[in-house]
Scaffold this active site. Sequence first.
Site, PDB file in Angstrom:
ATOM      1  N   GLY A  96       0.773  -1.229   0.000  1.00  0.00           N
ATOM      2  CA  GLY A  96       0.000   0.000   0.000  1.00  0.00           C
ATOM      3  C   GLY A  96       0.806   1.282   0.000  1.00  0.00           C
ATOM      4  O   GLY A  96       0.327   2.308   0.490  1.00  0.00           O
TER       5      GLY A  96
ATOM      6  N   ASN B   7       1.400   3.048  -2.601  1.00  0.00           N
ATOM      7  CA  ASN B   7       0.660   3.980  -3.465  1.00  0.00           C
ATOM      8  C   ASN B   7      -0.555   4.547  -2.743  1.00  0.00           C
ATOM      9  O   ASN B   7      -0.890   5.720  -2.907  1.00  0.00           O
ATOM     10  CB  ASN B   7       0.258   3.295  -4.773  1.00  0.00           C
ATOM     11  CG  ASN B   7       1.397   3.270  -5.757  1.00  0.00           C
ATOM     12  OD1 ASN B   7       1.753   4.299  -6.326  1.00  0.00           O
ATOM     13  ND2 ASN B   7       2.015   2.108  -5.942  1.00  0.00           N
TER      14      ASN B   7
ATOM     15  N   MET C 196      -3.819  -6.772  -7.229  1.00  0.00           N
ATOM     16  CA  MET C 196      -3.180  -7.825  -8.010  1.00  0.00           C
ATOM     17  C   MET C 196      -4.160  -8.832  -8.621  1.00  0.00           C
ATOM     18  O   MET C 196      -3.753  -9.902  -9.046  1.00  0.00           O
ATOM     19  CB  MET C 196      -2.142  -8.554  -7.147  1.00  0.00           C
ATOM     20  CG  MET C 196      -1.019  -7.649  -6.674  1.00  0.00           C
ATOM     21  SD  MET C 196      -0.175  -6.805  -8.036  1.00  0.00           S
ATOM     22  CE  MET C 196       1.085  -5.902  -7.126  1.00  0.00           C
TER      23      MET C 196
ATOM     24  N   ILE D 177      -7.249  -9.589 -11.509  1.00  0.00           N
ATOM     25  CA  ILE D 177      -7.827  -9.100 -12.766  1.00  0.00           C
ATOM     26  C   ILE D 177      -9.336  -8.937 -12.563  1.00  0.00           C
ATOM     27  O   ILE D 177      -9.982  -9.784 -11.942  1.00  0.00           O
ATOM     28  CB  ILE D 177      -7.577 -10.127 -13.897  1.00  0.00           C
ATOM     29  CG1 ILE D 177      -6.082 -10.448 -14.010  1.00  0.00           C
ATOM     30  CG2 ILE D 177      -8.190  -9.679 -15.203  1.00  0.00           C
ATOM     31  CD1 ILE D 177      -5.301  -9.581 -14.936  1.00  0.00           C
TER      32      ILE D 177
ATOM     33  N   ASN E 186      -5.756   2.753 -12.862  1.00  0.00           N
ATOM     34  CA  ASN E 186      -4.768   1.759 -12.433  1.00  0.00           C
ATOM     35  C   ASN E 186      -3.379   2.359 -12.540  1.00  0.00           C
ATOM     36  O   ASN E 186      -3.088   3.100 -13.483  1.00  0.00           O
ATOM     37  CB  ASN E 186      -4.860   0.524 -13.336  1.00  0.00           C
ATOM     38  CG  ASN E 186      -3.863  -0.548 -12.931  1.00  0.00           C
ATOM     39  OD1 ASN E 186      -3.754  -0.904 -11.753  1.00  0.00           O
ATOM     40  ND2 ASN E 186      -3.124  -1.073 -13.899  1.00  0.00           N
TER      41      ASN E 186
ATOM     42  N   HIS F 281       0.473   1.308 -13.106  1.00  0.00           N
ATOM     43  CA  HIS F 281       1.268   0.180 -13.604  1.00  0.00           C
ATOM     44  C   HIS F 281       2.742   0.584 -13.612  1.00  0.00           C
ATOM     45  O   HIS F 281       3.080   1.678 -14.076  1.00  0.00           O
ATOM     46  CB  HIS F 281       0.809  -0.194 -15.018  1.00  0.00           C
ATOM     47  CG  HIS F 281       1.522  -1.402 -15.543  1.00  0.00           C
ATOM     48  ND1 HIS F 281       1.198  -2.674 -15.122  1.00  0.00           N
ATOM     49  CD2 HIS F 281       2.572  -1.534 -16.386  1.00  0.00           C
ATOM     50  CE1 HIS F 281       2.023  -3.534 -15.714  1.00  0.00           C
ATOM     51  NE2 HIS F 281       2.857  -2.863 -16.482  1.00  0.00           N
TER      52      HIS F 281
HETATM   53  C1  GAR Z   1       3.242  -1.013  -7.445  1.00  0.00           C
HETATM   54  O1  GAR Z   1       4.525  -0.977  -8.019  1.00  0.00           O
HETATM   55  C2  GAR Z   1       2.191  -1.016  -8.527  1.00  0.00           C
HETATM   56  O2  GAR Z   1       2.517  -0.219  -9.635  1.00  0.00           O
HETATM   57  C3  GAR Z   1       2.181  -2.476  -8.919  1.00  0.00           C
HETATM   58  O3  GAR Z   1       2.322  -3.162  -7.705  1.00  0.00           O
HETATM   59  C4  GAR Z   1       3.016  -2.363  -6.755  1.00  0.00           C
HETATM   60  C5  GAR Z   1       2.174  -2.233  -5.492  1.00  0.00           C
HETATM   61  O4  GAR Z   1       2.844  -1.567  -4.469  1.00  0.00           O
HETATM   62  N1  GAR Z   1       0.969  -2.783  -9.616  1.00  0.00           N
HETATM   63  C6  GAR Z   1       0.909  -3.673 -10.612  1.00  0.00           C
HETATM   64  O5  GAR Z   1       1.864  -4.322 -10.983  1.00  0.00           O
HETATM   65  C7  GAR Z   1      -0.457  -3.816 -11.264  1.00  0.00           C
HETATM   66  N2  GAR Z   1      -0.342  -4.384 -12.592  1.00  0.00           N
HETATM   67  P1  GAR Z   1       2.073  -0.895  -3.245  1.00  0.00           P
HETATM   68  O6  GAR Z   1       1.131  -1.946  -2.653  1.00  0.00           O
HETATM   69  O7  GAR Z   1       3.178  -0.555  -2.281  1.00  0.00           O
HETATM   70  O8  GAR Z   1       1.333   0.311  -3.744  1.00  0.00           O
END
Ligand code: GAR
Length: 201
Positions: A14, A16, A92, A94, A109, A111
């Site tokens: 989390g 982000n 994570m 779909i 989203n 990415h």
């Molecule tokens: C982040 O790097 C995000 O961009 C990626 O997972 C990580 C989650 O980190 N998302 C994907 O790959 C989706 N296709 P977080 O839980 O610390 O935000």
Amino acid sequence: MNTVRCAVLVSGGGTNLQALINAKQAGELPHVEFAAVIASRPDAYALTRAQNAGIPTHVVQRKGSTQAAFEQGILDALNACRADMIILAGFMSILSEDFVKRYPRRILNVHPALLPAFGGKGYYGLRVHEAALQRGVKVTGATVHYVNEIADGGEIILQKAVDVLPGDTPETLQRRVMEQAEWILLPRAAEMAAQEILNNR
Ligand code: GAR
């Protein structure tokens, strides 16, 4: 009211989500209101971050559930918190075509690559950075995009490039992409999307 109720969907650490919370606390998201954080795993640290920020949380477990039951659980949580906009912040799982069709230009989203590079099925989390290093690209980055029924195919809202440095591991590259791109772009894109929703109301 001049804000958009937004649900943030998470599966992991989390960071982000934390960037969104920090931006809100700094006054940078005047049109975004966090209605709920919905996690696909009960052990997601993102849930603790949400609780610390006073945001209501829901857990809708992916594991041991059918896709249909999982999505119904998310829809129920979204309806309960009256969300108008959804942010996938390290989510994570779909979501099906039927699900995303319900929220046109309402699902964002983040990415961890410059789409369309290193996007689509199988590209998530560290795997994206492993693939970038394997391919030998010298620049990667992050993308925030709307989600539509084509995986990673929705309209791109923002992108930012980040250098790949000699000696990078998937972990060091992931961290740089987060710090230099994801945590900056996601709050900015959220505010832009919220303003668009309000302009069309
Ligand atoms: C982040 O790097 C995000 O961009 C990626 O997972 C990580 C989650 O980190 N998302 C994907 O790959 C989706 N296709 P977080 O839980 O610390 O935000």
